[in-house]
Design a protein around this motif. Sequence first.
Motif, short mmCIF file in Angstrom:
data_model
loop_
_atom_site.label_atom_id
_atom_site.label_comp_id
_atom_site.label_asym_id
_atom_site.label_seq_id
_atom_site.Cartn_x
_atom_site.Cartn_y
_atom_site.Cartn_z
N ILE A 228 0.84 -1.19 0.00
CA ILE A 228 0.00 0.00 0.00
C ILE A 228 0.88 1.24 0.00
O ILE A 228 1.91 1.29 0.67
CB ILE A 228 -0.94 -0.01 1.22
N ASN A 229 0.46 2.24 -0.75
CA ASN A 229 1.19 3.51 -0.81
C ASN A 229 1.32 4.13 0.58
O ASN A 229 0.36 4.12 1.36
CB ASN A 229 0.42 4.45 -1.75
N ASP A 230 2.51 4.66 0.90
CA ASP A 230 2.76 5.20 2.24
C ASP A 230 1.78 6.31 2.62
O ASP A 230 1.29 6.37 3.74
CB ASP A 230 4.20 5.73 2.34
N SER A 231 1.52 7.22 1.70
CA SER A 231 0.62 8.34 2.00
C SER A 231 -0.81 7.85 2.24
O SER A 231 -1.52 8.38 3.10
CB SER A 231 0.64 9.36 0.86
N TYR A 232 -1.23 6.85 1.49
CA TYR A 232 -2.58 6.30 1.67
C TYR A 232 -2.67 5.55 2.99
O TYR A 232 -3.69 5.61 3.69
CB TYR A 232 -2.91 5.38 0.50
N MET A 233 -1.61 4.86 3.35
CA MET A 233 -1.57 4.17 4.64
C MET A 233 -1.61 5.18 5.79
O MET A 233 -2.27 4.95 6.82
CB MET A 233 -0.31 3.30 4.74
N ALA A 234 -0.92 6.32 5.63
CA ALA A 234 -0.95 7.36 6.66
C ALA A 234 -2.36 7.90 6.84
O ALA A 234 -2.80 8.19 7.96
CB ALA A 234 0.02 8.48 6.30
N LEU A 235 -3.09 8.06 5.73
CA LEU A 235 -4.48 8.51 5.81
C LEU A 235 -5.32 7.51 6.60
O LEU A 235 -6.12 7.90 7.46
CB LEU A 235 -5.04 8.66 4.39
N ALA A 236 -5.13 6.22 6.32
CA ALA A 236 -5.89 5.19 7.04
C ALA A 236 -5.55 5.18 8.53
O ALA A 236 -6.44 5.02 9.38
CB ALA A 236 -5.60 3.82 6.42
N ARG A 237 -4.28 5.37 8.86
CA ARG A 237 -3.89 5.43 10.29
C ARG A 237 -4.53 6.63 10.98
O ARG A 237 -5.00 6.53 12.12
CB ARG A 237 -2.37 5.50 10.42
N PHE A 238 -4.58 7.75 10.29
CA PHE A 238 -5.14 8.97 10.88
C PHE A 238 -6.62 8.77 11.22
O PHE A 238 -7.09 9.22 12.27
CB PHE A 238 -4.98 10.13 9.90
N TYR A 239 -7.35 8.06 10.36
CA TYR A 239 -8.78 7.86 10.57
C TYR A 239 -9.09 6.50 11.22
O TYR A 239 -10.27 6.14 11.33
CB TYR A 239 -9.53 7.95 9.24
N SER A 240 -8.06 5.76 11.66
CA SER A 240 -8.24 4.45 12.32
C SER A 240 -9.04 3.49 11.43
O SER A 240 -10.02 2.87 11.86
CB SER A 240 -8.94 4.62 13.67
N MET A 241 -8.64 3.39 10.16
CA MET A 241 -9.33 2.54 9.20
C MET A 241 -8.41 1.42 8.72
O MET A 241 -7.20 1.48 8.89
CB MET A 241 -9.79 3.36 7.99
N ARG A 242 -9.01 0.42 8.09
CA ARG A 242 -8.26 -0.63 7.40
C ARG A 242 -8.46 -0.44 5.90
O ARG A 242 -9.49 0.05 5.45
CB ARG A 242 -8.75 -2.03 7.78
N ILE A 243 -7.44 -0.85 5.13
CA ILE A 243 -7.52 -0.80 3.67
C ILE A 243 -7.60 -2.22 3.15
O ILE A 243 -6.72 -3.05 3.42
CB ILE A 243 -6.29 -0.08 3.07
N GLU A 244 -8.67 -2.54 2.43
CA GLU A 244 -8.85 -3.87 1.84
C GLU A 244 -9.10 -3.71 0.35
O GLU A 244 -10.25 -3.65 -0.10
CB GLU A 244 -10.01 -4.61 2.51
N PRO A 245 -8.04 -3.60 -0.46
CA PRO A 245 -8.23 -3.35 -1.89
C PRO A 245 -8.92 -4.52 -2.59
O PRO A 245 -8.77 -5.68 -2.19
CB PRO A 245 -6.80 -3.17 -2.40
N ALA A 246 -9.70 -4.19 -3.59
CA ALA A 246 -10.31 -5.23 -4.41
C ALA A 246 -9.23 -5.97 -5.18
O ALA A 246 -8.16 -5.43 -5.46
CB ALA A 246 -11.30 -4.59 -5.38
N ARG A 247 -9.51 -7.20 -5.52
CA ARG A 247 -8.55 -7.96 -6.33
C ARG A 247 -8.47 -7.35 -7.72
O ARG A 247 -9.47 -6.83 -8.24
CB ARG A 247 -8.99 -9.42 -6.43
N PRO A 248 -7.29 -7.39 -8.35
CA PRO A 248 -7.16 -6.83 -9.70
C PRO A 248 -8.12 -7.51 -10.67
O PRO A 248 -8.29 -8.72 -10.66
CB PRO A 248 -5.70 -7.13 -10.07
N ARG A 249 -8.79 -6.68 -11.46
CA ARG A 249 -9.71 -7.15 -12.49
C ARG A 249 -10.86 -7.99 -11.91
O ARG A 249 -11.36 -8.91 -12.53
CB ARG A 249 -8.96 -7.95 -13.57
N LYS A 250 -11.29 -7.66 -10.68
CA LYS A 250 -12.42 -8.33 -10.03
C LYS A 250 -13.43 -7.29 -9.56
O LYS A 250 -13.51 -6.98 -8.37
CB LYS A 250 -11.94 -9.18 -8.85
N PRO A 251 -14.22 -6.71 -10.48
CA PRO A 251 -15.17 -5.66 -10.08
C PRO A 251 -16.23 -6.14 -9.10
O PRO A 251 -16.82 -5.34 -8.39
CB PRO A 251 -15.79 -5.22 -11.41
N LYS A 252 -16.46 -7.46 -9.04
CA LYS A 252 -17.46 -7.98 -8.11
C LYS A 252 -17.03 -7.82 -6.65
O LYS A 252 -17.84 -7.97 -5.75
CB LYS A 252 -17.75 -9.45 -8.40
N ASP A 253 -15.74 -7.54 -6.42
CA ASP A 253 -15.28 -7.31 -5.05
C ASP A 253 -15.76 -5.96 -4.52
O ASP A 253 -15.72 -5.72 -3.31
CB ASP A 253 -13.74 -7.35 -4.99
#
Length: 516
Positions: A228-253
């Motif tokens: 995960i990109n460092d700046s995006y991870m910092a945003l998630a830490r600031f808001y106490s969130m988790r990042i769960e990206p969709a699988r590549p080429r899987k729009p159903k996620d």
Amino acid sequence: MKQTREVLRLYLLANLSSRKIQGATGVARTTIQDYIKRCNKSDIDSVEILDSLNDDALNQKLFGVPLIQTSTPSKIMPDYNKVHQEMKRKKKTKVTLMLLWEEYKRTYGDEAYEYTQFRVYYRRYKHKLNPSMRQVHIAGEKVFVDYSGVTIPIYNQKTGEVETAQIFVAVLGASGYTYVHATHSQKQEDFILSHVEAYQFFGGVPQVVVPDNLKSAIISNNKNGIVINDSYMALARFYSMRIEPARPRKPKDKPKAEQGVQGIQRYILACFRHTKFFNVDDLNDAIADLLDRYNNKIMKHIEKSRYELFIELERDELQNLPANRYVYEQYKRAKVNIDYHISLEKCYYSVPFKYLQKEVEVRYSSNHIRIYYNNEMIATHPRLRTIGQFSTLVEHRTPEHAYIHDKWTPQRFYSWAASIGEYSTQFVKNRLENADYPEQGYRRILAVLKLAKDYGYTEFELALMYALEHNTTTTKSIKSILDKRLYLQSAKNNRSYKTPQLFNTHENIRGANEYQ
């Protein structure tokens, strides 16, 4: 029924044996024999009669039951809309499908379906809501984010150029409550700004964000793991969130994001097809007016709007917003140079001298920079904007202005320059005298004096003479003078040219006469 018809057709048409029918259809011989036996017991004795029967009638004649079973009309169907809304709250209320069935059973008694049939009908209801992905989204748990493939042109009134505004869409999982934000690009700074604006719009923060795999969010997502990109991870830490990206080429996620993008394209972006926008702010104002209408639109299958579901299900389940608004920071790795400064966009910032030659992490925003070593902050500075500017804190310097490792001092540079020649000494003197602190000139002096070894002392001195006369003493310009040998033009074009003392003429030096 297709295979059954083919087996009976071959039997009735050509009276083939079960072995030959097996070779033609691939159906097991025992199954073929069973079909023939059942056919002989029925009134199906020709291909014409076989073709006149639909699948349900054929199934009735062969097996005694219709193909499609009808439900018992005496049973009362549950209100699966209410069941589905209750299941969205299960994280808070701990409700289960079994408990909901028991309540339904107590209400209707013998007229209620049993638990197995209750589950079957609920599964069909969910499939009807979303045929491509049967998911139950917990209230306040997830927000799905994506960019619309449809962009909006922005017209520059001064130049006439046309740019395209990118449309960011954020959708809450349980309610479908949607936020839309237009930006100049999908670059990291705009991407993170859109998140901050979305959380302000929702008035709270979900526990999980589900992005697509654009580079502003995810560096890589493959079998080796997720980076995960460092700046995006910092945003998630600031808001106490988790990042769960969709699988590549899987729009159903991320079905909510796909539905949200499709919805805003139809109900918002399509409305702008005849409108000209001259800046992104005007576009966002126009989007805001239509966004309220979109979120308040009644959804037929639920008979409630997204806003009503948000108030009912999700608003109280979101995490509270932090007291301060998130400030976007970028991340960079840098090495501390011999002048105990790091370089960032051609500006220089000091760190304590004990970190010489160490690799540090730089986190910087539009207003400040912070420098970390082993995840511990070792220095902070205001952000500089003028190229070549220094920010040096006195406490970062050594007590004797000498270095722990290489022991660089002004005297050492003067000695080195004197061993090369007169113009080298003048260059070092100018650099050290014009710096606020001597150490601020060390890096450039070192870079320039190293060129003497590559080009030779004589040519280096001639190049420095030319550079000092024309006041172009940057490392790049001196190297260019050496490469192009511009100093050779000086003697012909410059009447004030003075041949420098490039050779030592001391009387004790022996000359060619000594070797005759």
